[in-house]
Design an enzyme around this catalytic site. Structure first.
Site, PDB file in Angstrom:
ATOM      1  N   GLU A 250      35.464  42.660  46.358  1.00  0.00           N
ATOM      2  CA  GLU A 250      35.994  41.625  47.259  1.00  0.00           C
ATOM      3  C   GLU A 250      36.938  42.188  48.311  1.00  0.00           C
ATOM      4  OE1 GLU A 250      36.381  41.592  43.883  1.00  0.00           O
ATOM      5  OE2 GLU A 250      36.639  39.546  43.159  1.00  0.00           O
TER       6      GLU A 250
ATOM      7  N   ASP B 187      35.537  40.449  40.787  1.00  0.00           N
ATOM      8  CA  ASP B 187      36.432  40.222  39.648  1.00  0.00           C
ATOM      9  C   ASP B 187      35.685  39.663  38.441  1.00  0.00           C
ATOM     10  OD1 ASP B 187      38.604  41.143  41.001  1.00  0.00           O
ATOM     11  OD2 ASP B 187      39.475  39.190  41.440  1.00  0.00           O
TER      12      ASP B 187
ATOM     13  N   ASP C 141      35.542  37.188  36.388  1.00  0.00           N
ATOM     14  CA  ASP C 141      35.810  35.800  36.002  1.00  0.00           C
ATOM     15  C   ASP C 141      34.813  34.884  36.710  1.00  0.00           C
ATOM     16  OD1 ASP C 141      36.686  35.806  38.626  1.00  0.00           O
ATOM     17  OD2 ASP C 141      38.794  35.547  38.144  1.00  0.00           O
TER      18      ASP C 141
ATOM     19  N   GLU D 143      35.121  32.928  39.294  1.00  0.00           N
ATOM     20  CA  GLU D 143      35.152  33.059  40.752  1.00  0.00           C
ATOM     21  C   GLU D 143      34.433  34.326  41.188  1.00  0.00           C
ATOM     22  OE1 GLU D 143      36.436  30.909  44.155  1.00  0.00           O
ATOM     23  OE2 GLU D 143      36.759  30.440  42.047  1.00  0.00           O
TER      24      GLU D 143
ATOM     25  N   TYR E 262      43.457  43.457  34.609  1.00  0.00           N
ATOM     26  CA  TYR E 262      43.124  42.212  35.310  1.00  0.00           C
ATOM     27  C   TYR E 262      44.172  41.140  35.024  1.00  0.00           C
ATOM     28  CZ  TYR E 262      40.251  38.594  37.407  1.00  0.00           C
ATOM     29  OH  TYR E 262      39.786  37.586  38.217  1.00  0.00           O
TER      30      TYR E 262
ATOM     31  N   ARG F 123      44.176  37.799  35.623  1.00  0.00           N
ATOM     32  CA  ARG F 123      43.794  36.409  35.336  1.00  0.00           C
ATOM     33  C   ARG F 123      43.192  36.363  33.936  1.00  0.00           C
ATOM     34  NH1 ARG F 123      43.037  37.191  40.756  1.00  0.00           N
ATOM     35  NH2 ARG F 123      44.016  35.636  42.111  1.00  0.00           N
TER      36      ARG F 123
ATOM     37  N   HIS G  44      39.189  38.616  28.606  1.00  0.00           N
ATOM     38  CA  HIS G  44      39.845  39.845  29.036  1.00  0.00           C
ATOM     39  C   HIS G  44      41.067  40.122  28.171  1.00  0.00           C
ATOM     40  CE1 HIS G  44      37.294  39.178  32.470  1.00  0.00           C
ATOM     41  NE2 HIS G  44      37.907  38.044  32.720  1.00  0.00           N
TER      42      HIS G  44
END
Length: 737
Positions: free
Chosen positions: A7, A81, A83, A85, A299, A301, A345
């Site tokens: 990203e 990432d 997740d 998203e 990570y 989140r 995670h």
């Protein structure tokens, strides 16, 4: 050449460092497609199919650039990432770049390290459509709520209002607390405290009246208090019971997204959005002088407190080497995640314990250093031994009344040597230290001497308003939203002027209360905490492959449409402005109080005919000095800015000369001139010689003006605090005093 797409450019830079030759790493700069801005972008009649668009010129250029890279690549990896998203971004990239949907081109890693990145490259997988659909369902639900309810609010209350599936439920929590505070009726009570001494034994200690005739006792009036004082006047104080025990303090687990935000807001005084921005930088990688571009934490989140076996092993080895054998427990500390945790995670932790916060202090921005230190120490402490206390509770009898006191002393600090869980007060003591006093040696039957007897009238206090930290905690406990979205939710509430900060507290505005009451009356499910939490569970079930995403959306959307029809028949609501005694200096109309993202301000009631507004903050009148401007000869004015006071020419804007006001800290040990406090472009405080550039003396901690007797380098105050002692500025020198 193999192509890896991530990203952000920062993440691309970090990963490229580990992959080396044969790989090219490019950044999509976030989402390359999204729902359109001016239309709903959801085909309700076709299973709520989203109409994704490549909207901006920059996105179109990004897609064009990536397509040219794909054409020349022998293999493409999507490394967004790990997740929902990130999975959706990878799916959008796969679609826009016309990649094979059946190809195993998705790679994920919990940390951006050499080992993790290369391991992921060896084990690519297919895009997880369950994750994509869970994100898609959330995005569509939020769009349907926003584009369906927001027009109703604009029509019935005022323009530029919005409703949100999670934001409205979060706002209701704040509004309900405000109503609870306003409805609160204080109750009177009295405390009686005896300051006692065991003859010939120090220290003295205070005991508080707690029982009468062996039962819990609360004084509720002055008359009752006077009776108690009369009863015990002149009576002896005798120790009736002593309980001694050993208690333990257990370390807290490493950070999740939520607990990281809470601790950073409380301890570092950052906003939740600043915490997440800074944490993202630490995860993606920062430029470290002499070391290149490095990712520092895993990570950020996550709702899991699980950590890998390798991380546990490295933590235990580090603690043993730097703190000693007694600071590591016999078996590793293991923590359990909450029931609703996805556990995808690890907890947030440093990638490499050898990269200590102190080694980066002068190489990171202040916020980056502070947050990295918080994450580092919390993780390390989570694997340290328990703290051990000697605890004592004492009951002292006087007539028919019982006074109690308790205290505890630290026998072994354990994890507290690494990370304190308590907030520090202004006096420098923790809450724990203030509420637990040190008691003298006491035995049952000891007679005590009364030094002073005090009584005080008090009143019960209303519940406290939420702070950003306590609201995050409440939202997590209630299951509203996801920790990674909390910062965005609060930013939206500020932006819409639904709430404002009152010092550290969050106060709903009149507009916020009005919007909440209207939604509660006509769209109860939107603001209902249990309903919103239940929807989060349904989104999780989509991710787990147990539900069809558009069926979940349908169950929500159709009832909401029926409620919209009913609400359209309701009366328009008027938001009442709070009147003031001020008069508009432009048109003479009364001024009213309004509330914006930064608190209250005064605005003319004659708006829109008059748009005058005025800050409630008292303006500081510039102070004229005897110093003359060296450029034009006009007097210089003393002003105050972001980094403190400074001098500015009174002939502004014709002359824009400014200069800092500097106070001497000490004499420069190199040239003898004054050393002054300065502020860098990034806001970091440092100390430099006023003779610069002829003399280049500079330190980050406050210098003493003396040189180290061991290595002849400047001596500085520890953490710039004179009370904490003096150390050598040379990191390799161990001189202290």
């Amino acid at each position: 050449m193999k192509l890896v797409i991530v990203e952000s450019p920062a993440k691309a830079k970090t990963i490229a460092k580990y992959l080396g030759k044969g790989y090219e790493v490019e950044a999509s700069k976030g989402h390359i497609m999204d729902l359109p801005e001016k239309t709903m972008g959801v085909d309700v009649a076709n299973n709520y199919k989203p109409e994704y668009k490549i909207k901006t010129k920059e996105q179109k250029e990004t897609v064009k650039r990536l397509q040219s890279k794909v054409e020349n690549a022998e293999q493409v990896f999507l490394a967004t990432d790990p997740d929902r998203e990130g999975e959706a971004i990878s799916w959008h990239l796969q679609t826009a770049l016309k990649l094979d949907p059946n190809a195993k081109n998705r790679i994920m890693f919990n940390e951006i390290s050499n080992r993790a990145v290369n391991e992921a490259i060896k084990n690519p997988s297919n895009i997880n459509m369950d994750l994509v659909n869970a994100q898609q369902a959330r995005r569509v639900l939020d769009r349907l709520v926003g584009y369906t309810l927001s027009p109703v609010l604009c029509k019935k209350i005022r323009n530029k209002l919005s409703a949100g599936r999670v934001q409205s439920a979060a706002l209701k929590i704040i509004v309900d607390r405000e109503k609870e505070i306003k409805a609160f009726v204080p109750e009177e009570y009295w405390t009686v405290t005896a300051n006692l001494e065991k003859p010939s034994n120090k220290p003295t200690f205070k005991a508080t009246l707690s029982e009468c005739n062996g039962k819990k006792f609360k004084i509720t009036s002055k008359e009752q208090c006077d009776t108690v004082l009369s009863d015990i006047d002149g009576k002896p104080y005798k120790v009736s019971n002593v309980k001694k025990s050993v208690t333990y303090g257990r370390p807290q687990p490493p950070f999740t997204t939520s607990t990281m935000q809470q601790d950073a807001v409380n301890k570092l005084k950052m906003s939740s959005s600043q915490v997440m921005q800074t944490a993202q930088q630490l995860y993606e990688g920062v430029d470290i002088p002499g070391q290149g571009h490095l990712a520092l934490v895993t990570y950020i989140r996550t709702d899991s407190v699980r950590i890998s076996d390798d991380a546990v092993k490295s933590a235990r080895e580090y603690i043993k080497a730097h703190y000693g054998e007694k600071y590591i427990p016999s078996t590793p500390n293991v923590y359990s995640s909450k029931k609703q945790a996805q556990d995808a995670h690890e907890a947030i932790r440093p990638i490499n314990l050898d990269i200590t916060p102190d080694s980066l202090k002068d190489k990171l921005q202040r916020s980056q250093y502070q947050l990295y230190k918080l994450i580092y120490n919390r993780f390390l402490a989570s694997q340290a031994s328990r703290a051990v206390y000697d605890s004592v509770s004492v009951e002292v009898g006087c007539d028919k009344y019982t006074f109690t006191a308790s205290g505890k002393t630290v026998v072994f600090d354990g994890y507290l040597a690494i990370y304190s869980t308590e907030e520090k007060s202004k006096k420098g003591k923790s809450n724990d230290e203030e509420t637990n006093t040190v008691l003298p040696p006491l035995e049952e039957g000891d007679l005590l001497k009364l030094l002073e007897l005090t009584h005080e009238q008090k009143f019960t206090k209303a519940p406290a308003r939420y702070t950003e930290a306590s609201l995050i905690k409440a939202m997590e406990e209630l299951g509203i939203g996801r920790p990674s979205t909390f910062a965005t939710i609060m930013s939206t509430l500020y932006k819409r002027e639904y709430m404002a900060k009152d010092n550290k507290s969050l106060a709903p505005t009149e507009l916020g209360i009005t919007v909440t009451d209207y939604l509660d009356q006509h769209f109860h499910d939107i603001v209902d905490v249990d309903f919103t939490a239940g929807m989060e569970d349904k989104l999780d079930s989509i991710e787990e492959g147990k539900a069809v995403w558009y069926e979940i959306v349908d169950q929500f959307y159709k009832p909401m449409c029926d409620e919209v029809k009913k609400a359209s028949k309701s009366e328009r609501v008027v938001v009442q402005d709070e009147p003031s005694d001020e008069v508009c200096e432009k048109c003479g109309s009364p001024m009213v109080y309004k509330t914006g993202p930064y608190g209250k301000y005064l605005a003319c009631s004659n708006y829109p005919n008059c748009s005058n507004r005025r800050s409630l903050k008292q303006k500081v009148v510039p102070k004229q000095t005897d110093i003359l401007c060296e450029k034009c000869g006009s007097p210089m004015l003393e002003r105050e800015g972001k980094y403190g006071k400074y001098l500015a020419c009174s002939n502004y804007p014709k002359c824009k000369n400014i200069k800092s006001i500097t106070e001497s800290v000490c004499k420069c040990p190199q040239c003898g001139k004054d050393v002054v406090k300065k502020v860098s472009r990034t806001g970091k405080v440092f100390y430099g010689c006023s003779g610069y550039p002829e003399c280049n003396f500079v330190t980050w901690d406050m210098p003493t003006g003396e040189l180290c007797p061991k290595c002849n380098q400047p001596l500085v105050y520890r953490n710039s605090d004179k009370e904490k002692g003096v150390i050598c500025s040379n990191k390799k020198c161990d001189f202290t005093k």
